[in-house]
Design an enzyme around this catalytic site. Structure first.
Site, mmCIF file in Angstrom:
data_model
loop_
_atom_site.group_PDB
_atom_site.id
_atom_site.type_symbol
_atom_site.label_atom_id
_atom_site.label_comp_id
_atom_site.label_asym_id
_atom_site.label_seq_id
_atom_site.Cartn_x
_atom_site.Cartn_y
_atom_site.Cartn_z
ATOM 1 N N PHE A 189 0.861 -1.187 0.000
ATOM 2 C CA PHE A 189 0.000 0.000 0.000
ATOM 3 C C PHE A 189 0.895 1.233 0.000
ATOM 4 O O PHE A 189 1.639 1.460 0.947
ATOM 5 C CB PHE A 189 -0.943 0.061 1.205
ATOM 6 N N ASP B 243 9.440 3.023 1.931
ATOM 7 C CA ASP B 243 8.243 3.800 2.285
ATOM 8 C C ASP B 243 8.010 3.624 3.781
ATOM 9 O O ASP B 243 7.445 2.622 4.219
ATOM 10 C CB ASP B 243 7.043 3.324 1.466
ATOM 11 N N LYS C 82 2.736 11.163 7.070
ATOM 12 C CA LYS C 82 1.892 10.934 8.252
ATOM 13 C C LYS C 82 2.389 11.682 9.496
ATOM 14 O O LYS C 82 2.172 12.861 9.610
ATOM 15 C CB LYS C 82 1.701 9.431 8.483
HETATM 16 C C1 PLP Z 1 -0.784 6.193 4.312
HETATM 17 C C2 PLP Z 1 0.295 5.652 3.473
HETATM 18 C C3 PLP Z 1 0.593 6.219 2.220
HETATM 19 C C4 PLP Z 1 -0.218 7.329 1.600
HETATM 20 O O1 PLP Z 1 -0.248 8.480 2.393
HETATM 21 P P1 PLP Z 1 -1.372 9.600 2.117
HETATM 22 O O2 PLP Z 1 -0.949 10.740 2.989
HETATM 23 O O3 PLP Z 1 -2.691 8.999 2.533
HETATM 24 O O4 PLP Z 1 -1.322 9.906 0.675
HETATM 25 C C5 PLP Z 1 1.673 5.703 1.517
HETATM 26 N N1 PLP Z 1 2.399 4.685 2.001
HETATM 27 C C6 PLP Z 1 2.132 4.116 3.195
HETATM 28 C C7 PLP Z 1 2.999 3.002 3.695
HETATM 29 C C8 PLP Z 1 1.060 4.560 3.968
HETATM 30 O O5 PLP Z 1 0.770 3.973 5.126
#
Ligand code: PLP
Length: 403
Positions: free
Chosen positions: A146, A231, A260
């Site tokens: 994700f 990520d 985040k």
């Molecule tokens: C939440 C998340 C995203 C996307 O972040 P947004 O601010 O919602 O665009 C990308 N990668 C990971 C691992 C995430 O948990």
């Protein structure tokens, strides 16, 4: 016939349902106020927040240091655009680069934007530095990934719900099973520019790869001249008991993708952090964002970094993570088929009921959590949670599972 007065909760939900696109299915709880690990709804009921906005609220709701930083910056300057300098961006970038052991920061806003930025960086680096022929670059990604919701990012998702109906998809991605280092190695050829992974997969249900996987990926990427893109949007910034989830294997990727919690739960703030020689592929005009690096976000981000520098939040996550994992291990097998935990982060697979039903029951008991993929409950409490609060919430979970 007595017509009972509609509650504020029901009124709010009805208005939201009528006027907001139904791209979410929230629990029937309407939060009006937050403080620390707690939220209060429009009827005055309190809830312990064990989701923490998917880790965007690692420091809890309205942490006094973060609120003070935002307040004072609101009285000073909020936005210049990158057409001009602002007095905080350089300091923010220097601090963030130093936290990551890197050189250069590219600031964006949302996580998905930062992932997109890292993809662009890897492709351009591949063409300009590695000599990959034009439009041939591939990026190896993981099953169950994700990384956000843009059309390119859902192009390499294997979740039909996230993907179906949004084609045509962006080419150039090769998916291998998460945790399988041999498959990563086998997928790499001369056109491969990067391996993109979450060191722990949050959305998939807090999936922790086998020990050594990240080290193996690091080795293969170095040997084959491929960028390792981590990520750490959800796994980073203290969540797992270390600053980054990669730290558990003493692995340093080529690129950190952050978001985040970087915005302190106050502003959207994301960033790509890398070494200078890689980031040099970005020249003026090649990439940008109107709000990226705005001084309000930088002020909050600087405070976030200062708080992480104390090590206090990582230590709390590590210590309370032991309580979390030990308590989950003590749950009866009858209602839980498995769980995974690292730091203050856990995915719990329930049997007999959907994760949604359990989360609805938990909400009635004053605990907020979120299901993922049907039968899994994800817990990601704010790192400021007190031990007795965590223990109380886990008692509620135990009782709800036994109900
Ligand atoms: C939440 C998340 C995203 C996307 O972040 P947004 O601010 O919602 O665009 C990308 N990668 C990971 C691992 C995430 O948990």
């Amino acid at each position: 016939m007595v017509i009972s007065e509609i509650s504020r909760t029901d009124a709010q939900i009805a208005e939201t349902e009528a006027t907001v696109a139904h791209n979410y299915a929230p629990l029937p709880v309407v939060i009006e106020r937050g403080e620390g690990a707690w939220g209060t709804d429009v009827e005055g009921r309190r809830y312990l927040d064990l989701l923490a906005a998917y880790s965007a609220l690692n420091f809890g709701h309205r942490h006094p240091r973060l609120v003070a930083a935002a307040h004072s910056q609101l009285d000073q300057l909020t936005l210049t655009s990158r057409a001009f300098h602002n007095d905080l961006l350089g300091t923010f970038a220097a601090e963030l680069a130093s936290l990551c052991g890197m050189d250069v920061v590219l600031p964006m806003n949302t996580g998905a934007e930062a992932v997109e930025t890292a993809i662009k960086l890897a492709r351009k680096w591949g063409y300009e530095r590695k000599g990959v022929p034009a439009d041939r670059a591939t990026i190896v990604v993981m099953g169950g990934n994700f990384h956000g919701r843009t059309t390119t990012i859902v192009s390499f998702s294997d979740d039909p719900v996230a993907r179906d109906g949004f084609g045509p998809f962006t080419p150039g991605f090769l998916r291998v099973p998460f945790g399988d280092a041999a498959a990563v190695e086998a997928a790499i050829d001369d056109d491969t520019v990067a391996v993109l992974l979450e060191p722990i997969q949050g959305e998939a249900g807090v999936i922790i790869p086998p020990d050594g996987f990240l080290r193996e990926v690091r080795r293969v990427c170095s040997e084959r001249d491929v960028l390792m893109l981590a990520d750490e949007i959800q796994s980073g910034l203290g969540r797992t008991g270390r600053t980054f989830a990669c730290d558990h294997e003493a692995v340093v990727p080529d690129v950190y993708i952050l978001g985040k919690a970087l915005g302190g739960g106050i502003v959207p703030l994301s960033a790509v952090v890398a070494r200078r020689e890689m980031m040099e592929v970005f020249q003026p005009g090649v990439h940008g964002s109107t709000f990226g690096g705005n001084p309000l976000a930088c002020a909050v981000g600087l405070e976030v970094i200062a708080m992480l520098r104390t090590g206090e939040f990582q230590a709390r996550a590590a210590a309370l993570g032991v309580v979390l994992a030990d308590t989950l291990a003590s749950f009866s097998d009858a209602r839980v088929s498995g769980f995974r935990a690292r730091g203050l982060w856990a995915g719990i697979d329930v049997v007999g009921r959907t994760g949604r039903e359990v989360c609805e029951g938990l909400a009635r008991r004053g605990v907020l959590a979120k299901d993922t993929h049907g039968a899994t409950i994800r817990l990601a409490p704010p790192l400021v949670i007190e031990r007795h609060e965590l223990e109380w919430a886990l008692e509620q979970l135990r009782d709800e599972l036994a109900a």
